[in-house]
Design a protein around this motif. Structure first.
Motif, PDB file in Angstrom:
ATOM      1  N   ILE A  24       1.022  -1.491  -0.027  1.00 24.53           N
ATOM      2  CA  ILE A  24       0.417  -0.225  -0.198  1.00 24.53           C
ATOM      3  C   ILE A  24       1.103   1.203  -0.017  1.00 24.53           C
ATOM      4  CG2 ILE A  24      -1.794   1.512   1.142  1.00 24.53           C
ATOM      5  CD1 ILE A  24      -3.009  -1.252   2.271  1.00 24.53           C
ATOM      6  N   ALA A  25       2.085   1.044   1.087  1.00 23.13           N
ATOM      7  CA  ALA A  25       2.998   2.036   1.368  1.00 23.13           C
ATOM      8  C   ALA A  25       3.509   2.587  -0.827  1.00 23.13           C
ATOM      9  CB  ALA A  25       3.849   2.090   1.815  1.00 23.13           C
ATOM     10  N   VAL A  26       3.907   1.048  -1.040  1.00 20.45           N
ATOM     11  CA  VAL A  26       4.555   1.755  -2.042  1.00 20.45           C
ATOM     12  C   VAL A  26       3.427   1.916  -3.092  1.00 20.45           C
ATOM     13  CG1 VAL A  26       5.881   0.629  -4.416  1.00 20.45           C
ATOM     14  CG2 VAL A  26       6.561   0.019  -1.953  1.00 20.45           C
ATOM     15  N   HIS A  27       2.690   1.683  -3.532  1.00 17.53           N
ATOM     16  CA  HIS A  27       1.141   2.448  -4.568  1.00 17.53           C
ATOM     17  C   HIS A  27       1.279   3.876  -4.332  1.00 17.53           C
ATOM     18  CE1 HIS A  27       0.124  -1.282  -6.262  1.00 17.53           C
ATOM     19  NE2 HIS A  27       0.420  -1.755  -5.821  1.00 17.53           N
ATOM     20  N   GLU A  28       1.722   4.033  -3.091  1.00 17.87           N
ATOM     21  CA  GLU A  28       0.918   5.347  -2.849  1.00 17.87           C
ATOM     22  C   GLU A  28       2.035   6.513  -3.087  1.00 17.87           C
ATOM     23  OE1 GLU A  28      -0.767   9.159  -1.833  1.00 17.87           O
ATOM     24  OE2 GLU A  28      -1.595   7.253  -1.965  1.00 17.87           O
ATOM     25  N   ALA A  29       2.556   5.959  -2.840  1.00 18.39           N
ATOM     26  CA  ALA A  29       4.369   6.507  -3.459  1.00 18.39           C
ATOM     27  C   ALA A  29       4.961   6.814  -4.809  1.00 18.39           C
ATOM     28  CB  ALA A  29       5.480   5.537  -2.638  1.00 18.39           C
ATOM     29  N   SER A  30       3.813   6.228  -5.160  1.00 18.08           N
ATOM     30  CA  SER A  30       4.552   5.692  -6.969  1.00 18.08           C
ATOM     31  C   SER A  30       3.163   6.981  -6.991  1.00 18.08           C
ATOM     32  CB  SER A  30       4.073   3.859  -7.624  1.00 18.08           C
ATOM     33  OG  SER A  30       5.066   3.469  -6.644  1.00 18.08           O
ATOM     34  N   ALA A  31       1.957   6.519  -6.915  1.00 14.79           N
ATOM     35  CA  ALA A  31       0.631   7.392  -7.239  1.00 14.79           C
ATOM     36  C   ALA A  31       1.472   9.055  -7.148  1.00 14.79           C
ATOM     37  CB  ALA A  31      -0.507   7.027  -6.147  1.00 14.79           C
ATOM     38  N   ARG A  32       2.052   9.569  -6.363  1.00  9.84           N
ATOM     39  CA  ARG A  32       2.585  10.452  -5.639  1.00  9.84           C
ATOM     40  C   ARG A  32       3.399  11.154  -6.272  1.00  9.84           C
ATOM     41  NH1 ARG A  32       1.511  13.527  -0.452  1.00  9.84           N
ATOM     42  NH2 ARG A  32      -0.116  12.092  -0.875  1.00  9.84           N
ATOM     43  N   ARG A  33       4.116  10.574  -6.763  1.00  8.21           N
ATOM     44  CA  ARG A  33       5.367  10.568  -7.713  1.00  8.21           C
ATOM     45  C   ARG A  33       5.144  11.069  -9.183  1.00  8.21           C
ATOM     46  NH1 ARG A  33      11.097   7.767  -7.692  1.00  8.21           N
ATOM     47  NH2 ARG A  33      11.014   9.736  -8.957  1.00  8.21           N
ATOM     48  N   ARG A  34       3.366  10.333  -9.410  1.00 13.99           N
ATOM     49  CA  ARG A  34       2.810  10.494 -10.921  1.00 13.99           C
ATOM     50  C   ARG A  34       2.597  11.800 -10.544  1.00 13.99           C
ATOM     51  NH1 ARG A  34       2.261   4.919 -10.169  1.00 13.99           N
ATOM     52  NH2 ARG A  34      -0.021   5.454  -9.637  1.00 13.99           N
ATOM     53  N   ARG A  35       1.365  11.994  -9.486  1.00 17.30           N
ATOM     54  CA  ARG A  35       1.499  13.437  -9.703  1.00 17.30           C
ATOM     55  C   ARG A  35       2.133  14.770  -9.500  1.00 17.30           C
ATOM     56  NH1 ARG A  35      -1.960  10.922  -5.731  1.00 17.30           N
ATOM     57  NH2 ARG A  35      -0.488  11.734  -3.956  1.00 17.30           N
ATOM     58  N   GLN A  36       3.252  14.124  -9.153  1.00 15.76           N
ATOM     59  CA  GLN A  36       4.406  15.531  -8.711  1.00 15.76           C
ATOM     60  C   GLN A  36       4.383  15.821 -10.415  1.00 15.76           C
ATOM     61  OE1 GLN A  36       7.124  13.636  -6.120  1.00 15.76           O
ATOM     62  NE2 GLN A  36       6.072  15.318  -4.487  1.00 15.76           N
ATOM     63  N   ALA A  37       4.817  14.845 -10.853  1.00 15.96           N
ATOM     64  CA  ALA A  37       5.705  14.830 -12.661  1.00 15.96           C
ATOM     65  C   ALA A  37       4.489  15.530 -13.306  1.00 15.96           C
ATOM     66  CB  ALA A  37       5.874  13.202 -12.690  1.00 15.96           C
ATOM     67  N   ARG A  38       4.108  15.471 -13.344  1.00 16.00           N
ATOM     68  CA  ARG A  38       2.198  15.716 -13.759  1.00 16.00           C
ATOM     69  C   ARG A  38       2.184  17.216 -13.629  1.00 16.00           C
ATOM     70  NH1 ARG A  38      -0.972  11.058 -13.548  1.00 16.00           N
ATOM     71  NH2 ARG A  38      -1.977  12.218 -11.390  1.00 16.00           N
ATOM     72  N   VAL A  39       2.050  17.600 -12.075  1.00 17.46           N
ATOM     73  CA  VAL A  39       2.191  19.674 -12.194  1.00 17.46           C
ATOM     74  C   VAL A  39       3.649  19.752 -12.862  1.00 17.46           C
ATOM     75  CG1 VAL A  39       2.265  20.931 -10.446  1.00 17.46           C
ATOM     76  CG2 VAL A  39       1.086  18.546 -10.154  1.00 17.46           C
ATOM     77  N   ARG A  40       4.870  18.892 -12.588  1.00 13.41           N
ATOM     78  CA  ARG A  40       5.953  19.436 -12.925  1.00 13.41           C
ATOM     79  C   ARG A  40       6.109  19.911 -14.568  1.00 13.41           C
ATOM     80  NH1 ARG A  40       8.374  16.391  -9.866  1.00 13.41           N
ATOM     81  NH2 ARG A  40       8.965  15.716 -10.885  1.00 13.41           N
ATOM     82  N   ARG A  41       5.343  18.349 -15.568  1.00 13.89           N
ATOM     83  CA  ARG A  41       4.853  18.502 -16.226  1.00 13.89           C
ATOM     84  C   ARG A  41       4.135  19.945 -16.991  1.00 13.89           C
ATOM     85  NH1 ARG A  41       4.980  13.182 -17.300  1.00 13.89           N
ATOM     86  NH2 ARG A  41       2.337  13.551 -16.606  1.00 13.89           N
ATOM     87  N   THR A  42       3.227  20.882 -16.583  1.00 14.45           N
ATOM     88  CA  THR A  42       2.177  21.129 -16.838  1.00 14.45           C
ATOM     89  C   THR A  42       2.211  22.989 -16.435  1.00 14.45           C
ATOM     90  OG1 THR A  42       0.354  20.228 -14.470  1.00 14.45           O
ATOM     91  CG2 THR A  42       0.008  20.721 -17.230  1.00 14.45           C
ATOM     92  N   SER A  43       3.464  22.674 -15.534  1.00 15.95           N
ATOM     93  CA  SER A  43       3.942  24.017 -14.819  1.00 15.95           C
ATOM     94  C   SER A  43       4.881  24.143 -16.063  1.00 15.95           C
ATOM     95  CB  SER A  43       4.257  23.783 -13.637  1.00 15.95           C
ATOM     96  OG  SER A  43       5.308  23.352 -13.656  1.00 15.95           O
ATOM     97  N   ASN A  44       5.446  23.488 -16.908  1.00 20.21           N
ATOM     98  CA  ASN A  44       6.440  24.254 -17.361  1.00 20.21           C
ATOM     99  C   ASN A  44       6.372  24.177 -18.712  1.00 20.21           C
ATOM    100  OD1 ASN A  44       8.601  24.070 -15.423  1.00 20.21           O
ATOM    101  ND2 ASN A  44       9.050  21.634 -16.460  1.00 20.21           N
ATOM    102  N   GLU A  45       4.884  23.627 -19.193  1.00 18.67           N
ATOM    103  CA  GLU A  45       3.926  23.924 -20.485  1.00 18.67           C
ATOM    104  C   GLU A  45       4.039  25.486 -20.942  1.00 18.67           C
ATOM    105  OE1 GLU A  45       0.630  21.319 -20.820  1.00 18.67           O
ATOM    106  OE2 GLU A  45       2.120  19.507 -21.049  1.00 18.67           O
ATOM    107  N   GLY A  46       3.986  26.150 -19.726  1.00 18.07           N
ATOM    108  CA  GLY A  46       3.380  27.387 -20.028  1.00 18.07           C
ATOM    109  C   GLY A  46       4.808  28.060 -20.012  1.00 18.07           C
TER     110      GLY A  46
END
Length: 94
Positions: free
Chosen positions: A68-90
């Motif tokens: 459960i912890a590994v899945h949550e950490a992976s999901a958190r990293r994916r969300r962070q990467a998405r946020v970085r990608r979207t903030s860099n697009e601008g």
């Protein structure tokens, strides 16, 4: 382990306390930030408690909680990467 039979959650809390140092260390390695790791573990514990009735005891409780912890950490990293990608697009290229 009959954790799901505990109505007051004290067995669950005791089991979590024994796993805390190891899981915080794991989460810190996965998300590379101590504060984020604490957030990951808090969410993992909430999810574990909410899904406690699904723990069948075929594996160790520690293995189930680790997953459960590994899945949550992976999901958190994916969300962070998405946020970085979207903030860099601008940002206009230099």
């Amino acid at each position: 382990m009959a954790l799901h039979e505990s109505s007051n959650g004290s067995e669950f809390a005791t089991a979590l306390a024994g796993e805390l140092p190891r899981l915080v260390h794991l989460a810190t390695r996965l998300v590379r930030d101590a504060d984020e790791a604490e957030d990951v573990m808090q969410e993992a514990y909430v999810r574990a408690y909410a899904c406690l009735d699904q723990f069948e005891g075929r594996a160790k409780f520690s293995a189930w909680l680790t997953k459960i912890a590994v899945h949550e950490a992976s999901a958190r990293r994916r969300r962070q990467a998405r946020v970085r990608r979207t903030s860099n697009e601008g940002v206009a290229p230099a």
